[in-house]
Design a protein around this motif. Structure first.
Motif, short mmCIF file in Angstrom:
data_model
loop_
_atom_site.label_atom_id
_atom_site.label_comp_id
_atom_site.label_asym_id
_atom_site.label_seq_id
_atom_site.Cartn_x
_atom_site.Cartn_y
_atom_site.Cartn_z
N UNK A 1 0.85 -1.19 0.00
CA UNK A 1 0.00 0.00 0.00
C UNK A 1 0.88 1.25 0.00
N UNK A 2 0.26 2.39 0.04
CA UNK A 2 0.99 3.65 -0.06
C UNK A 2 1.90 3.87 1.16
N UNK A 3 1.48 3.38 2.32
CA UNK A 3 2.30 3.54 3.52
C UNK A 3 3.60 2.74 3.41
N UNK A 4 3.49 1.51 2.92
CA UNK A 4 4.69 0.69 2.73
C UNK A 4 5.59 1.31 1.67
N UNK A 5 5.00 1.83 0.61
CA UNK A 5 5.80 2.47 -0.44
C UNK A 5 6.56 3.67 0.10
N UNK A 6 5.89 4.51 0.88
CA UNK A 6 6.55 5.69 1.46
C UNK A 6 7.72 5.28 2.33
N UNK A 7 7.53 4.24 3.10
CA UNK A 7 8.60 3.75 3.98
C UNK A 7 9.76 3.20 3.18
N UNK A 8 9.48 2.47 2.11
CA UNK A 8 10.54 1.88 1.30
C UNK A 8 11.33 2.96 0.56
N UNK A 9 10.64 3.97 0.04
CA UNK A 9 11.32 5.08 -0.63
C UNK A 9 12.28 5.78 0.34
N UNK B 1 -11.67 1.08 -10.06
CA UNK B 1 -11.34 -0.16 -9.33
C UNK B 1 -9.85 -0.31 -9.11
N UNK B 2 -9.06 0.07 -10.14
CA UNK B 2 -7.62 -0.17 -10.08
C UNK B 2 -6.76 1.09 -10.17
N UNK B 3 -7.22 2.14 -10.83
CA UNK B 3 -6.35 3.28 -11.12
C UNK B 3 -5.70 3.84 -9.86
N UNK B 4 -6.51 4.21 -8.89
CA UNK B 4 -5.96 4.81 -7.66
C UNK B 4 -5.21 3.79 -6.83
N UNK B 5 -5.80 2.62 -6.66
CA UNK B 5 -5.18 1.61 -5.80
C UNK B 5 -3.81 1.18 -6.32
N UNK B 6 -3.74 0.90 -7.63
CA UNK B 6 -2.48 0.42 -8.18
C UNK B 6 -1.44 1.53 -8.27
N UNK B 7 -1.87 2.75 -8.53
CA UNK B 7 -0.91 3.87 -8.60
C UNK B 7 -0.27 4.12 -7.24
N UNK B 8 -1.00 3.86 -6.18
CA UNK B 8 -0.47 4.08 -4.83
C UNK B 8 0.48 2.99 -4.38
N UNK B 9 0.50 1.88 -5.10
CA UNK B 9 1.37 0.76 -4.75
C UNK B 9 2.65 0.73 -5.57
N UNK B 10 2.68 1.49 -6.66
CA UNK B 10 3.77 1.38 -7.63
C UNK B 10 4.98 2.21 -7.21
N UNK B 11 6.16 1.60 -7.29
CA UNK B 11 7.42 2.26 -6.95
C UNK B 11 8.44 1.94 -8.04
N UNK B 12 9.06 2.98 -8.60
CA UNK B 12 10.05 2.80 -9.67
C UNK B 12 11.46 2.80 -9.10
N UNK B 13 12.25 1.83 -9.53
CA UNK B 13 13.63 1.71 -9.10
C UNK B 13 14.55 2.40 -10.11
N UNK B 14 15.76 2.78 -9.70
CA UNK B 14 16.69 3.44 -10.63
C UNK B 14 16.92 2.63 -11.90
#
Length: 379
Positions: A299-307, A341-354
């Motif tokens: 989720x977005x919280x895990x993504x924020x923490x990983x970034x 159904x997916x646009x917001x949820x999936x965008x909040x989970x996506x994280x791009x690596x270098x």
């Protein structure tokens, strides 16, 4: 040592070509290197006509004019994209109709397009996210049956294909980006791919401020004049010179990026198999260009923490688009058709690596090691 998210390509030959361009004394658009780049793109991708532009945004604006978009028309597109995709049509007075995306590719869900069509629909603007193609057979069939234009926002799709055909050459008009964040760069820049012969002449006119200057230069008219609407959509030949050196080794650049992409995928597969993350999906018939490598987290919280964690270790990772339909302008100039159904949820989970040309195996392994360590630390 800080590892950036992106690193523009630097080639000695680009500097040499910049000097050559300066020495010609023709720094405006459609100089020697603009013509070389356009010819290379046409030959490599079998495009009917390629016109270099100052940006992909300008290319999309040209496409909107070529589609004869008028006030009150509707354009269907995904909400998970950059604002330029929508701006180009809004500038012509169109209303944007957003539809949901597929969670596997983050591309527009082709099965939802037809239900969003009204008697005001003028066209479909699709986005090939990460250089992975949309389901073009279905989209083209819908467009043909409803007499709609198809504009390919292939900003991220240079060197990608769908069933063997280059992205950007499949719809009526294709739009490339050569921004410094893309696989091939001229700093700022783009290209319009005109795939219908009857649109080529008007595309040239629109790009030349609404004049028939191109016909004049070919000797087709004895003087040129203002004949249509248009703007200044020509890039400097200096920018094209910088790009041309990269196009000469385009396949090498592509293969280098693919090796890094494949290594990311291989090393992160155990984490995906354990259910902690999801990896990108490339449907059958699609050949991608390794434009970006992303993972999807819980989720977005895990993504924020990983970034934040990766930044502490010296690696810059980023999220991507905030869905347009949730923005101020998106609510003003568009509407979302059906269920988000997916646009917001999936965008909040996506994280791009270098990811960049020459990032190298060592850096990819270091980044993956830290991602793995984050999840071990997280329990």
């Amino acid at each position: 040592m800080l590892i950036p998210f992106n690193k523009p390509i630097e080639l000695d030959k680009s500097v040499l070509y910049l000097q050559e361009a300066a020495q010609t004394g023709i720094l405006r658009g459609d100089g020697v290197f603009c013509k070389k780049c356009a010819a290379w793109l046409e030959n490599c991708f079998h495009a009917k006509r390629v016109l270099l532009t100052p940006s992909c945004s300008h290319s999309l604006e040209m496409a909107a004019i070529l589609c004869d978009v008028r006030p009150g028309d509707e354009i269907i597109m995904p909400s998970f994209t950059f604002c330029s995709t929508a701006n180009a049509f809004v500038l012509r007075g169109a209303h944007i109709v957003f539809v949901d995306i597929r969670p596997d590719t983050m591309n527009i869900d082709e099965k939802l397009i037809e239900a969003a069509i009204t008697n005001r629909t003028r066209g479909i603007a699709i986005v090939h996210y990460g250089g992975v193609s949309c389901e073009m057979d279905t989209i083209l069939d819908i467009a043909q049956r409803h007499n709609l234009f198809v504009v390919e926002d292939a900003a991220q799709g240079v060197m990608s294909t769908y069933r063997g055909q280059a992205l950007g050459t499949i719809g009526d008009i294709g739009c490339y980006s050569f921004h410094e964040t893309k696989n091939y760069s001229m700093g700022e820049g783009g290209a319009t791919l005109v795939n219908r012969s009857e649109l080529v002449e008007r595309a040239e006119i629109i790009r030349e401020k609404g004049t028939n200057r191109s016909q004049f230069l070919r000797g087709q008219v004895d003087k040129y004049s203002w004949v249509d609407i248009g703007s200044s959509y020509l890039p400097s030949d200096l920018a094209a010179a910088y790009l041309y050196a990269q196009l000469e080794i385009a396949e090498e650049i592509n293969e280098n990026r693919l090796r890094s992409w494949n290594l990311y995928y291989e090393l992160l597969s155990p984490l995906a198999e354990s259910g902690r993350i999801e990896l990108p999906s490339v449907p059958e018939g699609c050949k991608h260009n390794a434009h970006l490598f992303y993972i999807k987290v819980k989720d977005i919280e895990e993504r924020t923490a990983l970034i934040a964690y990766l930044k502490e270790q010296g690696f810059i990772a980023l999220f991507h688009y905030v869905p347009l339909h949730s923005s101020i302008a998106g609510r003003k100039y568009g509407r979302f058709h059906g269920e988000d159904r997916y646009t917001t949820r999936e965008s909040e989970r996506l994280l791009r690596l270098p990811m960049w040309y020459g990032i190298g195996e060592e850096n990819v392994r270091r980044i993956v090691a830290e991602v793995m360590r984050f999840y071990r630390k997280d329990g």
